[in-house]
Design a protein around this motif. Structure first.
Motif, mmCIF file in Angstrom:
data_model
loop_
_atom_site.group_PDB
_atom_site.id
_atom_site.type_symbol
_atom_site.label_atom_id
_atom_site.label_comp_id
_atom_site.label_asym_id
_atom_site.label_seq_id
_atom_site.Cartn_x
_atom_site.Cartn_y
_atom_site.Cartn_z
ATOM 1 N N ALA A 146 0.855 -1.192 0.000
ATOM 2 C CA ALA A 146 0.000 0.000 0.000
ATOM 3 C C ALA A 146 0.887 1.237 0.000
ATOM 4 C CB ALA A 146 -0.890 0.011 1.238
ATOM 5 N N THR A 147 0.297 2.349 -0.327
ATOM 6 C CA THR A 147 0.982 3.629 -0.207
ATOM 7 C C THR A 147 0.284 4.402 0.896
ATOM 8 O OG1 THR A 147 1.531 3.650 -2.559
ATOM 9 C CG2 THR A 147 1.599 5.755 -1.400
ATOM 10 N N LEU A 148 1.013 4.744 1.933
ATOM 11 C CA LEU A 148 0.458 5.531 3.026
ATOM 12 C C LEU A 148 0.679 7.004 2.720
ATOM 13 C CD1 LEU A 148 1.839 3.516 6.070
ATOM 14 C CD2 LEU A 148 -0.444 3.406 5.077
ATOM 15 N N ARG A 149 -0.348 7.787 2.885
ATOM 16 C CA ARG A 149 -0.244 9.230 2.663
ATOM 17 C C ARG A 149 -0.696 9.929 3.931
ATOM 18 N NH1 ARG A 149 0.557 10.497 -2.686
ATOM 19 N NH2 ARG A 149 0.281 8.750 -4.102
ATOM 20 N N VAL A 150 -0.095 11.061 4.209
ATOM 21 C CA VAL A 150 -0.421 11.813 5.414
ATOM 22 C C VAL A 150 -0.513 13.293 5.069
ATOM 23 C CG1 VAL A 150 1.982 12.074 6.150
ATOM 24 C CG2 VAL A 150 0.180 12.098 7.857
ATOM 25 N N ALA A 151 -1.419 14.000 5.738
ATOM 26 C CA ALA A 151 -1.594 15.442 5.545
ATOM 27 C C ALA A 151 -2.111 16.042 6.839
ATOM 28 C CB ALA A 151 -2.574 15.724 4.410
ATOM 29 N N PRO A 152 -1.802 17.305 7.091
ATOM 30 C CA PRO A 152 -2.377 17.973 8.268
ATOM 31 C C PRO A 152 -3.900 18.034 8.156
ATOM 32 C CG PRO A 152 -0.552 19.245 7.362
ATOM 33 C CD PRO A 152 -0.862 18.161 6.379
ATOM 34 N N THR A 153 -4.573 17.865 9.269
ATOM 35 C CA THR A 153 -6.031 17.880 9.294
ATOM 36 C C THR A 153 -6.588 19.156 8.680
ATOM 37 O OG1 THR A 153 -5.986 16.508 11.267
ATOM 38 C CG2 THR A 153 -8.044 17.662 10.801
ATOM 39 N N ALA A 154 -5.971 20.291 8.981
ATOM 40 C CA ALA A 154 -6.468 21.570 8.455
ATOM 41 C C ALA A 154 -6.419 21.609 6.930
ATOM 42 C CB ALA A 154 -5.656 22.729 9.036
ATOM 43 N N VAL A 155 -5.379 21.019 6.347
ATOM 44 C CA VAL A 155 -5.264 20.993 4.891
ATOM 45 C C VAL A 155 -6.351 20.097 4.302
ATOM 46 C CG1 VAL A 155 -3.802 20.266 2.954
ATOM 47 C CG2 VAL A 155 -2.801 21.533 4.875
ATOM 48 N N VAL A 156 -6.555 18.937 4.914
ATOM 49 C CA VAL A 156 -7.592 18.023 4.423
ATOM 50 C C VAL A 156 -8.956 18.697 4.517
ATOM 51 C CG1 VAL A 156 -8.757 15.816 4.812
ATOM 52 C CG2 VAL A 156 -6.261 15.957 4.984
ATOM 53 N N ARG A 157 -9.205 19.361 5.637
ATOM 54 C CA ARG A 157 -10.489 20.035 5.827
ATOM 55 C C ARG A 157 -10.672 21.123 4.763
ATOM 56 N NH1 ARG A 157 -15.034 18.878 7.747
ATOM 57 N NH2 ARG A 157 -14.578 18.709 9.935
ATOM 58 N N ALA A 158 -9.642 21.903 4.503
ATOM 59 C CA ALA A 158 -9.740 22.987 3.520
ATOM 60 C C ALA A 158 -9.970 22.460 2.112
ATOM 61 C CB ALA A 158 -8.470 23.836 3.558
ATOM 62 N N ARG A 159 -9.351 21.352 1.797
ATOM 63 C CA ARG A 159 -9.444 20.831 0.435
ATOM 64 C C ARG A 159 -10.665 19.952 0.196
ATOM 65 N NH1 ARG A 159 -3.365 20.196 -1.350
ATOM 66 N NH2 ARG A 159 -2.781 22.353 -1.006
ATOM 67 N N THR A 160 -11.336 19.563 1.245
ATOM 68 C CA THR A 160 -12.529 18.730 1.058
ATOM 69 C C THR A 160 -13.804 19.526 1.173
ATOM 70 O OG1 THR A 160 -12.538 18.114 3.397
ATOM 71 C CG2 THR A 160 -11.429 16.604 1.865
ATOM 72 N N GLY A 161 -13.691 20.843 1.290
ATOM 73 C CA GLY A 161 -14.885 21.673 1.324
ATOM 74 C C GLY A 161 -15.432 21.846 2.712
ATOM 75 N N ALA A 162 -14.719 22.525 3.549
ATOM 76 C CA ALA A 162 -15.143 22.719 4.942
ATOM 77 C C ALA A 162 -16.448 23.482 5.057
ATOM 78 C CB ALA A 162 -14.049 23.452 5.715
ATOM 79 N N GLN A 163 -16.874 24.174 3.981
ATOM 80 C CA GLN A 163 -18.108 24.943 4.043
ATOM 81 C C GLN A 163 -19.339 24.049 4.028
ATOM 82 O OE1 GLN A 163 -15.889 25.018 1.598
ATOM 83 N NE2 GLN A 163 -16.894 24.699 -0.357
ATOM 84 N N ARG A 164 -19.192 22.797 3.745
ATOM 85 C CA ARG A 164 -20.337 21.884 3.755
ATOM 86 C C ARG A 164 -20.882 21.757 5.168
ATOM 87 N NH1 ARG A 164 -17.518 17.172 0.372
ATOM 88 N NH2 ARG A 164 -17.361 18.282 -1.582
ATOM 89 N N ALA A 165 -22.158 21.499 5.255
ATOM 90 C CA ALA A 165 -22.782 21.314 6.565
ATOM 91 C C ALA A 165 -22.217 20.052 7.209
ATOM 92 C CB ALA A 165 -24.292 21.194 6.406
ATOM 93 N N PRO A 166 -21.935 20.117 8.499
ATOM 94 C CA PRO A 166 -21.423 18.918 9.165
ATOM 95 C C PRO A 166 -22.455 17.797 9.178
ATOM 96 C CG PRO A 166 -21.868 20.670 10.756
ATOM 97 C CD PRO A 166 -22.100 21.240 9.392
ATOM 98 N N LEU A 167 -21.987 16.580 9.229
ATOM 99 C CA LEU A 167 -22.883 15.430 9.283
ATOM 100 C C LEU A 167 -23.629 15.432 10.608
ATOM 101 C CD1 LEU A 167 -20.541 12.667 7.864
ATOM 102 C CD2 LEU A 167 -22.374 13.859 6.682
ATOM 103 N N ARG A 168 -24.911 15.087 10.562
ATOM 104 C CA ARG A 168 -25.703 15.030 11.778
ATOM 105 C C ARG A 168 -25.812 13.588 12.251
ATOM 106 N NH1 ARG A 168 -31.045 18.295 10.458
ATOM 107 N NH2 ARG A 168 -30.417 18.080 8.304
ATOM 108 N N GLN A 169 -25.846 13.451 13.538
ATOM 109 C CA GLN A 169 -26.062 12.141 14.147
ATOM 110 C C GLN A 169 -27.547 11.800 14.036
ATOM 111 O OE1 GLN A 169 -23.613 10.223 15.235
ATOM 112 N NE2 GLN A 169 -22.153 11.813 14.672
ATOM 113 N N PRO A 170 -27.892 10.518 13.998
ATOM 114 C CA PRO A 170 -29.312 10.148 13.944
ATOM 115 C C PRO A 170 -30.071 10.767 15.107
ATOM 116 C CG PRO A 170 -27.919 8.232 13.601
ATOM 117 C CD PRO A 170 -27.020 9.374 13.976
#
Length: 191
Positions: A146-170
């Protein structure tokens, strides 16, 4: 004249020279903190390995000098694939002792531990930027899994669209921010 030999032994958590060597040789792969905290991490690793039948912290010595180290751990291939494997974690050889058989001795220790535990596979990882280490492991029969990849959480959040509404619990209702935004929209429409 005889060639100096490589000997292997378990690291001792109460030996300050073992701890100092491990802190130095693993400095690049340990957490970023001061030297005292890294030394404490090494003591914890060595103590855990000494107390567990499923772990070993091996030191390699070349002509009586500490030359390399590896942490061996019995685990599963992945959290989903429960086939047992011996993980050879951070096999490192001090630069002054490279090309003297130390790395090969560390890999042999991993194979011996696997055989002792009745495990069919050994796995290891090396830095993606270390061409020499990757070629060494390939020569000894290790292939990519496998190839392991790592990134800072803030970068992942910024690049995955942090403006989306957070997931709601049931059963969870809308977030306060969403409620307030809806009220503002209603006020604007009625004004």
């Amino acid at each position: 004249m005889t060639r100096p030999s490589v000997t292997l032994r378990e690291a001792r958590p109460d030996d300050s020279e073992d701890v100092g060597f491990l802190t130095e040789v693993w400095a690049e792969v340990m957490r970023r903190c001061d030297a005292e905290d890294r030394a404490g991490d090494v003591v914890s690793l060595a103590a855990r390995a000494a107390a567990s039948p499923d772990e070993r912290l091996i030191l390699a010595e070349y002509d009586g000098q500490r030359a390399g180290a590896v942490l061996l751990r019995l685990a599963t291939l992945t959290p989903l694939n429960l086939e047992p494997v011996v993980q050879s974690l951070s096999p490192h050889v001090h630069p002054a002792y490279r090309r003297k058989g130390v790395g090969k001795a560390l890999v042999e220790a991993a194979a011996a531990f696997a055989e002792e535990r009745g495990v069919a596979h050994v796995m290891t990882a090396s830095s993606s930027g270390s061409r020499e280490a990757n070629r060494f492991m390939a020569r000894l029969g290790f292939g990519p899994l496998a190839t392991l990849r790592v990134a800072p959480t803030a970068v992942v959040r910024a690049r995955t669209g942090a403006q989306r509404a957070p997931l709601r619990q049931p059963g969870q209702t809308r977030q306060l921010g969403q409620v307030l935004a809806a009220r503002r929209a209603v006020r604007r429409e009625s004004a």
